[in-house]
Design a protein around this motif. Structure first.
Motif, short mmCIF file in Angstrom:
data_model
loop_
_atom_site.label_atom_id
_atom_site.label_comp_id
_atom_site.label_asym_id
_atom_site.label_seq_id
_atom_site.Cartn_x
_atom_site.Cartn_y
_atom_site.Cartn_z
N VAL A 129 0.86 -1.18 0.00
CA VAL A 129 0.00 0.00 0.00
C VAL A 129 0.90 1.24 0.00
O VAL A 129 2.06 1.18 0.41
N ALA A 130 0.34 2.35 -0.46
CA ALA A 130 1.11 3.58 -0.53
C ALA A 130 0.16 4.76 -0.38
O ALA A 130 -1.03 4.67 -0.71
N PRO A 131 0.67 5.89 0.14
CA PRO A 131 -0.15 7.10 0.19
C PRO A 131 -0.36 7.67 -1.21
O PRO A 131 0.39 7.37 -2.15
N LEU A 132 -1.36 8.48 -1.35
CA LEU A 132 -1.61 9.15 -2.63
C LEU A 132 -0.47 10.11 -2.94
O LEU A 132 0.08 10.77 -2.05
N GLU A 133 -0.13 10.20 -4.21
CA GLU A 133 0.84 11.18 -4.65
C GLU A 133 0.15 12.54 -4.79
O GLU A 133 -1.06 12.61 -5.03
N PRO A 134 0.91 13.65 -4.65
CA PRO A 134 0.29 14.97 -4.80
C PRO A 134 -0.46 15.14 -6.13
O PRO A 134 -1.51 15.77 -6.16
N ASP A 135 0.07 14.58 -7.22
CA ASP A 135 -0.62 14.67 -8.51
C ASP A 135 -1.99 14.00 -8.45
O ASP A 135 -2.96 14.48 -9.06
N GLU A 136 -2.07 12.89 -7.73
CA GLU A 136 -3.34 12.18 -7.59
C GLU A 136 -4.32 12.98 -6.73
O GLU A 136 -5.53 13.01 -7.01
N VAL A 137 -3.80 13.63 -5.71
CA VAL A 137 -4.66 14.48 -4.87
C VAL A 137 -5.20 15.65 -5.68
O VAL A 137 -6.37 16.01 -5.58
N GLU A 138 -4.35 16.26 -6.51
CA GLU A 138 -4.80 17.34 -7.39
C GLU A 138 -5.97 16.89 -8.25
O GLU A 138 -6.99 17.59 -8.37
N MET A 139 -5.83 15.71 -8.85
CA MET A 139 -6.88 15.20 -9.73
C MET A 139 -8.16 14.95 -8.96
O MET A 139 -9.26 15.32 -9.42
N LEU A 140 -8.07 14.36 -7.78
CA LEU A 140 -9.26 14.06 -6.99
C LEU A 140 -9.99 15.33 -6.54
O LEU A 140 -11.21 15.34 -6.41
N LEU A 141 -9.24 16.39 -6.32
CA LEU A 141 -9.84 17.66 -5.87
C LEU A 141 -10.26 18.56 -7.03
O LEU A 141 -10.79 19.65 -6.80
N GLY A 142 -10.02 18.13 -8.26
CA GLY A 142 -10.49 18.89 -9.41
C GLY A 142 -9.55 19.95 -9.93
O GLY A 142 -9.96 20.78 -10.75
N PHE A 143 -8.29 19.94 -9.48
CA PHE A 143 -7.32 20.92 -9.97
C PHE A 143 -6.58 20.37 -11.19
O PHE A 143 -6.48 19.15 -11.37
N PRO A 144 -6.06 21.25 -12.03
CA PRO A 144 -5.29 20.77 -13.20
C PRO A 144 -4.00 20.10 -12.76
O PRO A 144 -3.47 20.38 -11.68
N ARG A 145 -3.52 19.19 -13.58
CA ARG A 145 -2.29 18.47 -13.28
C ARG A 145 -1.13 19.45 -13.09
O ARG A 145 -1.01 20.44 -13.81
N ASN A 146 -0.31 19.18 -12.10
CA ASN A 146 0.87 20.00 -11.78
C ASN A 146 0.49 21.38 -11.25
O ASN A 146 1.33 22.30 -11.24
N HIS A 147 -0.74 21.54 -10.78
CA HIS A 147 -1.18 22.85 -10.27
C HIS A 147 -0.29 23.32 -9.12
O HIS A 147 0.00 24.51 -9.01
#
Length: 600
Positions: free
Chosen positions: A416-434
């Motif tokens: 198991v692993a924590p979410l990566e920041p890029d994945e968190v961005e996507m889940l919250l509706g922000f553009p990639r690499n925001h």
């Protein structure tokens, strides 16, 4: 100490984020945590009931491991072997008990009547099912059920059911009041579990010593019904004050409607003071301490909050309250719709997901993340058993506890692993690499994202502005964070003509400025650092070039509101969350200046 660190730096990390811990989002499995501790069997010696002499004195430590699914017998044994000051060694020992070679034997100094047991006897007291109705709960004896039980209101039946499970009257009553009369027993016990895990009982329980309604062996006292009646009469002695009143959270938490819902409320009556320009939109955590939302509503023109959980918009939960004067008819979502389940959002995880992990949604995304040490411990605990179907129940419960707490996802066999920041961005509706690059550290990315809006949810509410302002909008963004409102309006296709963004964090201001440039915004962006510096003269100076703001939006710090804050959950009187009062102050100034301009 930095509040936003990985669990490796502090395993007992007190989450200090913008949310209610979303431990309240743990499955109903958590609801038995308290019951387990209360149904502990006494050891009989010399004809008298007593607890073991070796019983640990640190009840919080015991509760922590009980919540992971281990039985109290296992925990007591492990603490005795390792001492109370080494939680990591205790956990390793507990996992050893669950291994194929880990069958426990009795100590030579155990009580004479205590028999040796094998691993089966050390299984957890955990029960996945929680009765939704008192009739399903069979611990009542015939002479304990009140004669007029069937005639009782639903909430009183719920109180009786909860007390029969071992909760005190005060716990049960407070939880029923917060969850609402239509909540199921499973939902109410989830709420009690969340409160106890976050150590927030004092926030909404009465301070007097609770009366226990069960005996030492877990049986209910015969007078429990009379105790409930007395408690009810005591509460009815006088009217509740404003600070005592609680705006109840709806269930389901869908506000005036969500895109997937078949029904929606399309009309409401706003107080006169709330009508007229500018539109305003205020957000904060839904599960705030008692009386907070009453106060927020009272200071923002008595507008009732709209409570929404973002799980109806995306693959992660995010329970929020929104106070606004926006129209609620003809809302529409951003297209394409975001993925709504974990597997849709993170398809690569599907291959490794064990069948005993039932999650389809993630809990609220926090500002902290799990350590490599924790994920390695989970891997080792699972590898002992080979295939996932061979993993015993208590190990599964421990793994699920950590997965829900830290939003861990499966990235390999037993991994198991924590979410990566890029994945968190996507889940919250922000553009990639925001939030990526520009000197922003990984830790700061998690911190900024954890304190942000869920863009799809906010955009659904703001969508009604597209027809009202087809040529663009002038916005005052207070506590802007990483620009959730700005991104939402942009994704809706509403041009940003003039935006005054007020945000204390320099890193967040840099993120918004970078996004503004990368998306080729044609309007004007003004950045300010401190909302407390916005006085009438400054506001009038800012508004003069374009006449006034069409929208005032903001979400003040929730540090002292979130259930995850176990240290300073002081409500709106807390050092950070007291900044809420800046929102109605500035909103009043804007309305006053704009009304003065209109009169001239």
């Amino acid at each position: 100490m930095d509040d936003h660190v990985s669990s490796e730096e502090n395993e007992n990390f007190d989450w200090n984020t913008d949310d209610d811990l979303e431990i309240e989002n743990y499955s109903s499995s958590c609801s038995t945590l308290v019951t387990t501790t209360r149904n502990t069997q006494a050891i009989i010696s010399n004809g008298e009931a007593s607890t073991s002499a070796a019983a640990p004195s640190n009840s919080n430590l015991v509760d922590q491991f009980l919540g992971m699914g281990f039985s109290e017998k296992q925990i007591t044994k492990a603490i005795k072997e390792n001492g109370e000051d080494n939680a990591e060694s205790i956990l390793e020992t507990l996992l050893t008990y669950s291994s194929p070679e880990g069958n426990m034997t009795c100590d030579s100094d155990s009580h004479q009547q205590q028999q040796c047991v094998n691993n089966d006897d050390f299984s957890s007291d955990y029960d996945e099912t929680v009765p939704d109705d008192l009739s399903e709960f069979d611990s009542w004896s015939d002479d304990e059920i009140p004669e007029n039980y069937e005639l009782l209101p639903k909430h009183e039946k719920a109180l009786l059911s909860l007390t029969s499970m071992g909760y005190t009257v005060e716990e049960a009553s407070a939880a029923v009041e917060r969850c609402g009369p239509d909540a199921s027993i499973g939902e109410i016990t989830d709420f009690i579990c969340a409160a106890q895990m976050a150590k927030t009982e004092a926030v909404f329980y009465e301070e007097e010593k609770p009366k226990k309604l069960f005996t030492s062996n877990g049986k209910l006292k015969r007078k429990k019904f009379h105790e409930l009646e007395a408690h009810k009469r005591k509460k009815q002695k006088g009217p509740l004050t404003e600070e005592d009143e609680v705006i109840r959270l709806p269930n389901p938490m869908i506000g005036f409607g969500v895109p997937s819902g078949s029904t929606a409320i399309t009309h409401r009556t706003l107080p006169d003071a709330a009508v007229g320009p500018p539109f305003f939109y205020y957000e904060n955590v839904a599960l705030a301490p008692k009386g907070v939302w009453d106060t927020i509503s009272r200071f923002i023109y008595d507008v009732q909050p709209e409570f929404v959980d973002s799980q109806y918009f995306c693959a992660t939960a995010r329970k929020r309250g929104y106070v606004h004067n926006l129209p609620i008819k003809n809302r529409f979502p951003i297209l394409p719709l975001p993925p709504r389940t974990i597997h849709d959002a993170l398809p690569m995880t599907r291959r490794w997901w064990p069948e005993w992990d039932p999650r389809t949604k993630l809990n609220c995304l926090q500002t902290s993340y799990a350590s490599s040490r924790l994920t390695d411990r989970i891997r080792k605990a699972l590898e002992k058993w080979g295939e996932s179907e061979n993993v015993p129940e208590d190990v599964r419960k421990y793994v699920m506890y950590e997965c829900r707490k830290w939003n861990l996802v499966w990235v390999g066999k037993n991994k198991v692993a924590p979410l990566e920041p890029d994945e968190v961005e996507m889940l919250l509706g922000f553009p990639r690499n925001h939030t990526r690059g520009g000197g922003i550290s990984r830790t700061d990315r998690y911190k900024s994202l954890g304190n942000s809006f869920q863009v799809d949810t906010v955009a659904y509410h703001l969508s009604v502005l597209k027809d009202i302002f087809p040529n663009g909008i002038n916005m005052l963004s207070l506590f802007s964070g990483i620009g959730g409102a700005e991104v939402a309006l942009h994704r809706l296709g509403i041009p940003l003509k003039n935006v005054v963004s007020v945000e204390l964090s320099e890193a967040n201001r840099d993120i918004v400025r970078s996004w503004w440039e990368q998306t080729n915004q044609k309007g004007n962006l003004v950045h300010l650092a401190d909302v407390q510096q916005l006085n009438p003269d400054k506001l009038e100076q800012l508004m003069r070039p374009f006449g006034g703001f069409d929208l005032v939006v903001g979400g003040s710090p929730c540090n002292n509101l979130a259930g995850s804050n176990r240290v300073s959950r002081d409500g709106l009187e807390g050092e950070q969350s007291a900044l809420f009062y800046e929102f109605p102050r500035i909103l009043d100034l804007v309305k006053c200046i704009m009304n003065g301009q209109n009169e001239n």
